[in-house]
Design an enzyme around this catalytic site. Structure first.
Site, short mmCIF file in Angstrom:
data_model
loop_
_atom_site.label_atom_id
_atom_site.label_comp_id
_atom_site.label_asym_id
_atom_site.label_seq_id
_atom_site.Cartn_x
_atom_site.Cartn_y
_atom_site.Cartn_z
N TYR A 2 -49.48 -38.42 -17.03
CA TYR A 2 -49.48 -38.71 -15.60
C TYR A 2 -49.41 -37.43 -14.78
O TYR A 2 -49.16 -36.35 -15.32
CB TYR A 2 -48.34 -39.66 -15.23
CG TYR A 2 -46.95 -39.04 -15.16
CD1 TYR A 2 -46.28 -38.64 -16.30
CD2 TYR A 2 -46.31 -38.86 -13.92
CE1 TYR A 2 -45.00 -38.08 -16.22
CE2 TYR A 2 -45.03 -38.32 -13.84
CZ TYR A 2 -44.39 -37.93 -15.00
OH TYR A 2 -43.14 -37.37 -14.92
N LYS A 59 -47.30 -33.70 -19.98
CA LYS A 59 -46.69 -34.59 -18.98
C LYS A 59 -46.92 -36.05 -19.37
O LYS A 59 -47.80 -36.72 -18.83
CB LYS A 59 -47.23 -34.27 -17.58
CG LYS A 59 -46.35 -34.80 -16.45
CD LYS A 59 -46.71 -34.14 -15.15
CE LYS A 59 -46.02 -34.77 -13.95
NZ LYS A 59 -44.58 -34.75 -13.98
N GLU A 68 -34.41 -27.78 -17.98
CA GLU A 68 -34.91 -28.11 -16.64
C GLU A 68 -34.14 -29.32 -16.14
O GLU A 68 -33.22 -29.80 -16.80
CB GLU A 68 -36.42 -28.38 -16.68
CG GLU A 68 -36.80 -29.48 -17.65
CD GLU A 68 -38.31 -29.65 -17.84
OE1 GLU A 68 -39.08 -29.33 -16.93
OE2 GLU A 68 -38.70 -30.13 -18.92
N LEU A 102 -41.61 -28.58 -18.75
CA LEU A 102 -42.89 -28.86 -18.09
C LEU A 102 -43.25 -27.65 -17.22
O LEU A 102 -42.40 -27.10 -16.54
CB LEU A 102 -42.78 -30.11 -17.21
CG LEU A 102 -44.14 -30.48 -16.61
CD1 LEU A 102 -45.04 -31.13 -17.66
CD2 LEU A 102 -43.99 -31.43 -15.43
N1 PDD Z 1 -41.84 -34.65 -12.07
N2 PDD Z 1 -40.04 -30.93 -15.04
C1 PDD Z 1 -40.14 -32.25 -15.28
C2 PDD Z 1 -39.49 -32.81 -16.50
C3 PDD Z 1 -40.86 -33.08 -14.38
O1 PDD Z 1 -40.96 -34.39 -14.61
C4 PDD Z 1 -41.44 -32.50 -13.23
C5 PDD Z 1 -42.22 -33.31 -12.24
C6 PDD Z 1 -41.29 -31.11 -13.02
C7 PDD Z 1 -41.90 -30.40 -11.84
O2 PDD Z 1 -43.29 -30.35 -11.93
P1 PDD Z 1 -44.21 -30.29 -10.62
O3 PDD Z 1 -43.74 -29.14 -9.85
O4 PDD Z 1 -45.59 -30.08 -11.17
O5 PDD Z 1 -44.03 -31.60 -9.89
C8 PDD Z 1 -40.60 -30.36 -13.96
C9 PDD Z 1 -42.60 -35.52 -11.20
C10 PDD Z 1 -42.55 -35.12 -9.77
C11 PDD Z 1 -42.20 -36.96 -11.44
O6 PDD Z 1 -42.00 -37.29 -12.59
O7 PDD Z 1 -42.09 -37.74 -10.49
#
Ligand code: PDD
Length: 287
Positions: A33, A151, A183, A207
């Site tokens: 996703y 992801k 994280e 991620l």
């Molecule tokens: N989550 N780390 C994890 C485990 C994440 O699920 C996400 C993003 C990030 C940050 O990635 P980005 O900057 O590309 O959004 C880091 C999204 C927002 C979600 O699951 O809703």
């Protein structure tokens, strides 16, 4: 108001969008996703999200049912049809719905991937009051699988982590492995000490956040020092500032970790400035 969503080539009212019970996303969490934020009706960092999506698909030998140009058009069409000015677009691609449940991947010639997109209208996303207060986090063991760079939709543990945080009267959890923070449950984690921004280096442990890449670029352009290395919860508790980044929170200050107040207990100058720069630059570059 019912949303118009996208499912396998069609724009449909949300109640009419149906996916098979044999879909591998549903049975096996066999899917990937992306979440792309929307500011002023435009997409923030679409290219970064599209590239990471292609990488996630490639790592799992999954085909994309659309080209990245088509994907951009679908995102834009959904924003138009749902009048979204501020919010998010959620995209999910799964390995499709074979005729039965089986651990073995189906032949992609016979089982096309499933693609779903929907919008989330969130007026006030940029002006989130939490950014003025800062959030509180707890630390928990990182019990996720070891390919966090992909992801995938297997989000049960992050979801449990948010529930543990909620039960502790906090907003989120930071995940700890081998004594170091990986994280946040759905965001990347940072601390600031003596003006230096410290965040874990990229590997399969985390991620590769699209917001992370942009924020670190803006920080370096603003002559801030950045150090990419793991840090402990104890180091974080003694830091001047802490914050998280993600597409849905942008840059969000953290003011408490496991009950210890960070800095003055209010959002610090580095996180506050980075949030301003991020929002300003993202609005300019949004498409
Ligand atoms: N989550 N780390 C994890 C485990 C994440 O699920 C996400 C993003 C990030 C940050 O990635 P980005 O900057 O590309 O959004 C880091 C999204 C927002 C979600 O699951 O809703």
């Amino acid at each position: 108001m019912s949303r118009i969503v996208y499912l396998n080539g069609e724009y449909l009212p949300e109640a009419e969008a149906k996916v098979s019970i044999f879909d591998r996303g549903f049975l096996m969490a066999d899917g990937v996703y992306e979440v792309t934020s929307v500011l002023d009706g435009k997409l923030v960092d679409f290219d970064g999200h599209a590239k990471r999506l292609q990488r996630s698909l490639g790592e799992l030998d999954m085909a994309s049912p659309v080209t990245m140009d088509e994907l951009l058009e679908i995102h834009r069409e959904l924003l138009r049809r749902n009048d979204v000015v501020e919010g998010m677009v959620y995209l999910q691609i799964t390995r499709g719905a074979p005729a039965d449940r089986d651990f073995v991947f189906p032949n992609p010639e016979e089982t096309p991937s499933t693609i779903v997109l929907f919008t989330q209208n969130k007026p006030g996303l940029a002006d989130n009051p939490a950014a003025k207060r800062g959030i509180k986090v707890i630390s928990i063991d990182d019990l996720r699988w070891h390919r966090r760079d992909i992801k995938t939709v297997q989000l049960l543990y992050p979801s449990m982590g948010k529930m543990m945080a909620k039960a502790a009267g906090c907003d989120d959890a930071w995940l700890v492995e081998d004594g170091h923070v990986t994280e946040g449950t759905s965001n990347n984690a940072y601390i600031v000490k003596g003006g230096r921004i410290i965040t874990r280096d990229l590997s399969t442990d985390i991620l590769h956040g699209i917001t992370r890449a942009a924020v670190l670029r803006f920080a370096r352009e603003a002559q801030m020092e950045v150090e990419e290395r793991p840090f402990t919860i104890e180091e974080a508790q003694q830091a001047d500032e802490a914050f998280i980044t993600s597409a849905s929170t942008f840059v969000m200050p953290v003011v408490e970790i496991d009950g210890a107040t960070i800095g003055a207990g209010t959002p610090g100058p580095v996180a506050t400035r980075l949030r301003e720069i991020y929002l300003e630059e993202s609005r300019k570059a949004a498409i």
